[in-house]
Motif scaffolding. Structure first.
Motif, PDB file in Angstrom:
ATOM      1  N   GLU A   1      16.285 -71.359  32.333  1.00  0.00           N
ATOM      2  CA  GLU A   1      16.991 -71.620  33.615  1.00  0.00           C
ATOM      3  C   GLU A   1      18.127 -70.387  33.796  1.00  0.00           C
ATOM      4  O   GLU A   1      18.270 -70.199  35.023  1.00  0.00           O
ATOM      5  N   HIS A   2      18.701 -70.046  32.580  1.00  0.00           N
ATOM      6  CA  HIS A   2      20.015 -69.143  32.814  1.00  0.00           C
ATOM      7  C   HIS A   2      19.784 -67.661  32.064  1.00  0.00           C
ATOM      8  O   HIS A   2      20.672 -67.929  31.036  1.00  0.00           O
ATOM      9  N   PRO A   3      18.740 -67.017  32.171  1.00  0.00           N
ATOM     10  CA  PRO A   3      18.523 -66.184  30.818  1.00  0.00           C
ATOM     11  C   PRO A   3      19.397 -65.025  30.721  1.00  0.00           C
ATOM     12  O   PRO A   3      19.451 -64.229  29.742  1.00  0.00           O
ATOM     13  N   LEU A   4      20.249 -64.996  31.806  1.00  0.00           N
ATOM     14  CA  LEU A   4      21.412 -63.589  31.511  1.00  0.00           C
ATOM     15  C   LEU A   4      22.593 -64.320  31.289  1.00  0.00           C
ATOM     16  O   LEU A   4      23.465 -63.718  31.088  1.00  0.00           O
ATOM     17  N   ARG A   5      22.764 -65.527  30.806  1.00  0.00           N
ATOM     18  CA  ARG A   5      24.100 -66.029  30.348  1.00  0.00           C
ATOM     19  C   ARG A   5      24.065 -66.092  28.982  1.00  0.00           C
ATOM     20  O   ARG A   5      23.712 -66.661  28.133  1.00  0.00           O
ATOM     21  N   GLU A   6      24.931 -64.920  28.488  1.00  0.00           N
ATOM     22  CA  GLU A   6      24.824 -64.802  27.090  1.00  0.00           C
ATOM     23  C   GLU A   6      25.544 -65.742  26.397  1.00  0.00           C
ATOM     24  O   GLU A   6      25.110 -65.853  25.200  1.00  0.00           O
ATOM     25  N   ALA A   7      26.390 -66.563  26.709  1.00  0.00           N
ATOM     26  CA  ALA A   7      26.787 -67.642  25.941  1.00  0.00           C
ATOM     27  C   ALA A   7      26.097 -68.568  25.394  1.00  0.00           C
ATOM     28  O   ALA A   7      25.951 -69.059  24.402  1.00  0.00           O
ATOM     29  N   LEU A   8      25.140 -68.835  26.514  1.00  0.00           N
ATOM     30  CA  LEU A   8      24.049 -69.795  25.953  1.00  0.00           C
ATOM     31  C   LEU A   8      22.857 -69.261  25.161  1.00  0.00           C
ATOM     32  O   LEU A   8      22.337 -69.729  24.053  1.00  0.00           O
ATOM     33  N   VAL A   9      22.771 -67.837  25.407  1.00  0.00           N
ATOM     34  CA  VAL A   9      21.944 -66.984  24.492  1.00  0.00           C
ATOM     35  C   VAL A   9      22.192 -67.162  23.096  1.00  0.00           C
ATOM     36  O   VAL A   9      21.585 -67.370  22.094  1.00  0.00           O
ATOM     37  N   CYS A  10      23.658 -66.765  23.082  1.00  0.00           N
ATOM     38  CA  CYS A  10      24.179 -66.952  21.682  1.00  0.00           C
ATOM     39  C   CYS A  10      24.204 -68.180  20.805  1.00  0.00           C
ATOM     40  O   CYS A  10      23.841 -68.371  19.539  1.00  0.00           O
ATOM     41  N   GLN A  11      24.381 -69.154  21.688  1.00  0.00           N
ATOM     42  CA  GLN A  11      24.242 -70.725  21.325  1.00  0.00           C
ATOM     43  C   GLN A  11      22.782 -70.877  20.725  1.00  0.00           C
ATOM     44  O   GLN A  11      22.576 -71.515  19.490  1.00  0.00           O
ATOM     45  N   LEU A  12      21.847 -70.505  21.636  1.00  0.00           N
ATOM     46  CA  LEU A  12      20.389 -70.754  20.911  1.00  0.00           C
ATOM     47  C   LEU A  12      20.103 -69.782  19.716  1.00  0.00           C
ATOM     48  O   LEU A  12      19.253 -70.114  18.722  1.00  0.00           O
ATOM     49  N   MET A  13      20.473 -68.677  19.579  1.00  0.00           N
ATOM     50  CA  MET A  13      20.355 -67.738  18.384  1.00  0.00           C
ATOM     51  C   MET A  13      20.920 -68.291  17.111  1.00  0.00           C
ATOM     52  O   MET A  13      20.299 -68.519  16.142  1.00  0.00           O
TER      53      MET A  13
ATOM     54  N   ALA B   1      17.004 -62.426  20.590  1.00  0.00           N
ATOM     55  CA  ALA B   1      17.884 -61.527  20.872  1.00  0.00           C
ATOM     56  C   ALA B   1      17.310 -60.208  21.426  1.00  0.00           C
ATOM     57  O   ALA B   1      17.933 -59.580  22.333  1.00  0.00           O
ATOM     58  N   ARG B   2      16.133 -59.816  21.002  1.00  0.00           N
ATOM     59  CA  ARG B   2      15.427 -58.586  21.544  1.00  0.00           C
ATOM     60  C   ARG B   2      15.102 -58.867  22.930  1.00  0.00           C
ATOM     61  O   ARG B   2      15.316 -58.015  23.787  1.00  0.00           O
ATOM     62  N   HIS B   3      14.427 -60.052  23.201  1.00  0.00           N
ATOM     63  CA  HIS B   3      14.046 -60.482  24.597  1.00  0.00           C
ATOM     64  C   HIS B   3      15.259 -60.522  25.472  1.00  0.00           C
ATOM     65  O   HIS B   3      15.261 -59.837  26.824  1.00  0.00           O
ATOM     66  N   THR B   4      16.498 -60.844  25.167  1.00  0.00           N
ATOM     67  CA  THR B   4      17.650 -60.662  26.141  1.00  0.00           C
ATOM     68  C   THR B   4      18.190 -59.340  26.246  1.00  0.00           C
ATOM     69  O   THR B   4      18.592 -59.034  27.487  1.00  0.00           O
ATOM     70  N   ARG B   5      17.879 -58.465  25.257  1.00  0.00           N
ATOM     71  CA  ARG B   5      18.478 -56.860  25.374  1.00  0.00           C
ATOM     72  C   ARG B   5      17.508 -56.441  26.288  1.00  0.00           C
ATOM     73  O   ARG B   5      18.162 -55.823  27.125  1.00  0.00           O
ATOM     74  N   GLN B   6      16.363 -56.647  26.498  1.00  0.00           N
ATOM     75  CA  GLN B   6      15.489 -56.070  27.262  1.00  0.00           C
ATOM     76  C   GLN B   6      15.806 -56.587  28.748  1.00  0.00           C
ATOM     77  O   GLN B   6      15.700 -55.697  29.696  1.00  0.00           O
ATOM     78  N   LEU B   7      15.890 -57.830  28.776  1.00  0.00           N
ATOM     79  CA  LEU B   7      16.088 -58.325  30.109  1.00  0.00           C
ATOM     80  C   LEU B   7      17.380 -57.843  30.625  1.00  0.00           C
ATOM     81  O   LEU B   7      17.538 -57.477  32.077  1.00  0.00           O
ATOM     82  N   LEU B   8      18.724 -57.819  29.879  1.00  0.00           N
ATOM     83  CA  LEU B   8      19.737 -57.302  30.574  1.00  0.00           C
ATOM     84  C   LEU B   8      19.630 -55.947  30.889  1.00  0.00           C
ATOM     85  O   LEU B   8      20.169 -55.527  32.065  1.00  0.00           O
ATOM     86  N   ALA B   9      18.826 -54.835  30.268  1.00  0.00           N
ATOM     87  CA  ALA B   9      18.616 -53.502  30.687  1.00  0.00           C
ATOM     88  C   ALA B   9      17.872 -53.580  31.970  1.00  0.00           C
ATOM     89  O   ALA B   9      18.188 -52.776  32.970  1.00  0.00           O
TER      90      ALA B   9
ATOM     91  N   PHE C   1      27.746 -61.183  21.570  1.00  0.00           N
ATOM     92  CA  PHE C   1      26.365 -61.117  21.423  1.00  0.00           C
ATOM     93  C   PHE C   1      25.949 -59.946  20.148  1.00  0.00           C
ATOM     94  O   PHE C   1      25.180 -60.432  19.277  1.00  0.00           O
ATOM     95  N   LEU C   2      26.556 -58.946  20.200  1.00  0.00           N
ATOM     96  CA  LEU C   2      26.468 -57.924  19.298  1.00  0.00           C
ATOM     97  C   LEU C   2      26.825 -58.407  17.839  1.00  0.00           C
ATOM     98  O   LEU C   2      26.092 -58.212  17.003  1.00  0.00           O
TER      99      LEU C   2
END
Length: 942
Positions: free
Chosen positions: A187-199, A215-223, A234-235
């Protein structure tokens, strides 16, 4: 009763749903609940519901909606929680009865238990908080305020979910968190805090490949979406996962050794007691965030910090990661402004960074601040900014944060939304004062209004005056108002303990460079309502270009107010400027006044020469410095009229200021009278004309200028005659005649005789009138002044018109018109053409009268003669009516009445209405209708 906003807006009692029929009613109820236990004005509700696009019936619709909400409650036998107070509403409710407030309280408590690492309590509280949600917040509410509030509430919900997942991960529930996090990240693919929790959850569940894929998918999406790379959190996590860093493993040892988190910053200063009004500005702030920098700008004492702090407290729960406050000291009289590194260091320490880890360079500190704020939702209140350069390094890059800046400067180079504030609206200022004055407001309403006027409706000044009332409960408002009325003591009264208008203004003054500070001091010399750039150039002895730069600097410092191309000093600022000037050389101020008076008098002389070419004005030798006298150029007739219209009030004010001066300044009122009489009389500004003549007469008597006194008395007599005070006119003009003979000025004597003849004629003393006219014409011809002879001939013609000596009247007018056209005196010809129309109408030559009236009307409008404009319209209306041209007659009569109303001549307007069968406009008021016009219309059979 239970109020529910976290889903469709509902009201339940004992589990039973209370019917709220219409979406707008639910929207108004929700807004009142969001401001529970606070006064919400009708204006604030209208702005909230329609967002500036309200219909004419908006206030009535609000009233109806509140009435129907009350009706719904009554039908369920419930008490009414909505009270009507002083132009608004207040809904009384306990926080525990509103689900949004209960949610915010549980979230705050969960943060507290989370900081103490009481993870199970955190989960329990957040489960309770999240359980209050029933879907989209404010579902079905379409009011203008709803999207911003809905976004804020959903951000709070997401923050609660993130905090709960942090607690789940902290107690080792990795596998259970993965499906929840997977859905939230979807639902919130660009919210890095949630992505970090999932990772982290995937890694701790043994799913390394899935973690790196996320991680790879999020990098691509942010770009692709933002053109950005991931943030430092994240890094760091990605690097640790790829290297199987043991720090990611959850063990009893690592939990036990973990450092307790730093407390969340809550640095907002206390709100101002009795904060009042600013409903529109508060609604603007509500709509502007998140992701927008807002700058509140305005003059000293306008309440910028009070507004910013009040709003910040209202929305602090929407910023779960804290609120930072920083006084940048941009205008602090006791301290230098904070440097960039000082400001950054204070903000970083507020976010929990240890002093030993603070960067030593400003650019590094800016980068670190933005990194620390990247995944946080923080409110920054940056108070008292000196300029944009002081603010720019402190701005976060994340749109999750809100930044509120206050400054006396507009900070135009910042990419920000600006809110300009000044004094309070009258009713809000009165409400603020009532908090201090109490019942004294009811007992002394006029004194209260005087106090507000002297305080210029500025919140700081009202609070200082109010503090004096609190300190002295027996002090009457009238006593305090009388003290404020004295300009010498006003700034002293508006100073108490640490509150002072003078000190607040002084802070702005001390920021000025030396030339601008000198210019500001000289503004204290000039007691004009406003000024434009060329007047300022004369005052400061600068070129217009240089003066404009100074005006811009003073406006940017909020020491000048601007309206179009004109600038004005706030009354309290003027007093402060006068104090600063009094500390310097008085000769500098007198020289500045001479320059301004010379500048304005020179322009007035040129304007009058354009209105009445060749008019003898006198006093040219007193324009001692040509470069000031010629500073204001006027190209044509339209420019002359526009300049007189714009500067009339200033010219009269200047005469009043200079009348009490010594030589040579005191002579300027007399010269201004000479050059302004034609404009003031023609445009119908009789009160200004009379005031200027009275000032001139007083100065002339004081300095012994017999001729100037004679001219002033003549004009005062002419004004009295036009206003129907004929006996007084005769007495004043008789004195003017004696003075002109004493001064041995035959041209002035002739002019007085002409006016005196008209006054005698109005009184019915036709023999005296005829004698005066004959003597006036003889003197005019003796002097050889053809222009003045024409004016005197026209006045004599009116006397003959009343006597029904039409041949004599037309003969005199024919000669007057011939001279005026030959000499190019088209402004004078305007009046004579209108008078000729009166003679022709009296003779029954109605078609000729229409043509003459048209000729006079065209000239009147060209030269701004409003007095003769309405006479021409009335004569033409009556002539058309006698000719059977009813439509043309009605049109002319309507125009005539409009001009009379504009001039405040309601007697003339009613006269026109009565003659043309139109409705009267009100009680008779203003100057009487001239006797010659009444006679002409009677003779025409009107």
């Amino acid at each position: 009763m239970r109020y529910r906003l976290l889903g469709p807006v509902e009201l339940t009692v004992g589990g039973e749903l209370v019917s709220l029929a219409q979406p707008r009613h639910r929207g108004i109820l929700a807004y009142l609940l969001l401001h529970a236990n606070q006064l919400v004005s009708q204006d604030q509700l209208v702005e909230a519901v329609w967002g500036g696009m309200e219909p004419a019936s908006a206030t009535a619709q609000i009233h109806v909606a509140v009435s129907r909400l009350r009706g719904s409650l009554r039908r369920h036998g419930l008490p009414d929680p909505i009270a009507t107070r002083s132009g608004g509403y207040a809904l009384t409710a306990h926080e525990d009865d509103i689900d949004a407030e209960l949610f915010a309280a549980e979230l705050a408590a969960a943060r507290d238990t989370g900081q103490r690492r009481q993870h199970h309590d955190t989960i329990r509280r957040l489960d309770s908080a999240l359980g209050l949600w029933r879907g989209e917040a404010l579902a079905g509410v379409t009011a203008a305020y709803a999207p911003a509030v809905r976004h804020r509430l959903h951000e709070q919900r997401l923050a609660a979910q993130e905090l709960r997942l942090d607690a789940e991960l902290a107690v080792g529930r990795h596998a259970a968190a993965v499906p929840v996090l997977t859905q939230l990240v979807k639902e919130h693919p660009l919210r890095e805090a949630l992505v970090c929790q999932l990772m982290l959850a995937l890694y701790r569940s043994g799913r390394l490949s899935d973690a790196t894929n996320v991680a790879r998918h999020t990098r691509q999406l942010l770009a692709e979406e933002l053109g950005l790379g991931p943030g430092p959190q994240f890094l760091k996590l990605e690097h640790a996962i790829l290297n199987a860093d043991p720090v990611l493993d959850l063990t009893d040892a690592t939990v036990g050794l973990a450092r307790p988190p730093a407390p969340l910053p809550a640095q907002l200063p206390p709100g101002v007691p009795h904060f009042t009004g600013r409903c529109h500005e508060l609604a603007t702030l509500d709509a502007a965030w998140p992701g927008t920098v807002c700058v509140i700008t305005g003059p000293a004492g306008a309440g910028k910090t009070a507004l910013a702090t009040h709003w910040a407290h209202q929305v602090r729960h929407s910023f779960p990661d804290g609120q930072l406050y920083l006084d940048l000291r941009g205008f602090d009289p006791l301290c230098e402004p904070l440097t960039g590194l000082e400001s950054l260091s204070r903000l970083l320490r507020g976010l929990g960074l240890e002093a030993a880890r603070l960067p030593g360079a400003a650019d590094e500190a800016t980068a670190l601040l933005r990194s620390m704020l990247a995944q946080r939702r923080v409110l920054l209140l940056l108070d008292n900014a000196r300029d944009a350069a002081q603010v720019r390094p402190l701005l976060p890059a994340s749109e999750n944060c809100a930044v509120l800046v206050t400054s006396r400067q507009p900070l135009v180079t910042l990419d920000a939304h600006r809110i300009e504030i000044g004094g309070l609206p009258q009713h809000e200022a009165a409400e603020l004062l009532s908090h201090y004055a109490g019942s004294r407001m009811r007992h002394e309403p006029e004194a209260a209004q005087q106090m507000l006027r002297y305080c210029q409706l500025l919140p700081l000044a009202i609070r200082v005056a109010g503090a004096r009332l609190l300190a002295e409960p027996e002090l009457a408002l009238q006593t305090l108002a009388a003290g404020l009325a004295d300009e010498r003591s006003r700034l002293d009264i508006l100073e108490l303990d640490d509150l002072a208008v003078r000190a607040s203004l002084g802070a702005s003054y001390r920021t000025l460079d030396q030339p601008t500070a000198r210019a500001f001091r000289l503004l204290g010399v000039l007691q004009l309502p406003d000024l434009e750039v060329r007047t300022a150039a004369a005052l400061w002895d600068l070129s217009p270009t240089a003066a404009l730069q100074i005006l811009h600097r003073l406006h940017a410092a909020r020491l000048l107010e601007r309206s179009g191309e004109r600038y004005r000093l706030h009354d309290l600022v003027r007093l402060f400027a006068m104090e600063r000037h009094a500390e310097g050389d008085p000769a500098e101020g007198e020289a500045a006044l001479v320059r301004v008076a010379t500048c304005l008098l020179g322009a007035a002389r040129r304007a009058t020469n354009l209105l009445r070419p060749g008019q003898s004005l006198g006093g040219e030798q007193e324009l001692s410095e040509g470069r000031y006298a010629n500073l204001i150029g006027l190209s044509d007739l339209d420019a002359a009229r526009a300049w007189f219209d714009a500067e009339r009030v200033n010219l009269i004010a200047l005469a009043g200021q200079l009348a009490e001066s010594g030589e040579p300044l005191c002579r300027y009122p007399m010269r201004l009278q000479l050059v302004m009489t034609m404009f003031l009389a023609g445009a119908g500004h009789f009160a200004d004309w009379q005031h200027l003549c009275e000032l001139s007469a007083a100065v002339a008597r004081r300095v012994g200028d017999t001729l100037a006194e004679a001219v002033a008395a003549m004009n005062l007599g002419a004004i009295a005659s036009r206003q129907g005070r004929q006996a007084q006119a005769v007495a004043t003009l008789t004195r003017a005649l004696a003075l002109s003979r004493k001064a041995k000025r035959h041209s002035t004597e002739a002019a007085v005789l002409s006016y005196l003849a008209s006054a005698h004629s109005e009184l019915g003393d036709h023999d005296s009138a005829a004698s005066c006219h004959e003597e006036a014409i003889r003197l005019r011809r003796q002097v050889g002044d053809d222009r003045s002879t024409a004016h005197t001939l026209a006045n004599a013609a009116l006397h003959y018109l009343v006597q029904r000596r039409y041949a004599d009247a037309r003969r005199h007018l024919d000669e007057a018109l011939r001279i005026k056209y030959e000499k190019g005196d088209l402004g004078g010809a305007a009046a004579s053409e209108v008078q000729m129309a009166g003679v022709l109408a009296a003779q029954g030559l109605l078609t000729d009268a229409v043509h003459a009236a048209q000729a006079g009307l065209d000239l009147c409008r060209r030269y701004g003669d409003r007095h003769n404009e309405w006479i021409a319209l009335l004569l033409r209306a009556v002539a058309h009516r006698r000719l059977g041209r009813w439509r043309q007659s009605d049109d002319d009569a309507a125009e005539c009445i409009a001009v009379c109303v504009h001039l405040g001549q309601l007697t003339a307007a009613n006269f026109a209405a009565a003659l043309t069968d139109q409705p009267l406009v009100g009680a008779d008021e203003g100057d009487p209708v001239p006797a010659w016009l009444v006679s002409a219309l009677e003779q025409a059979g009107a």
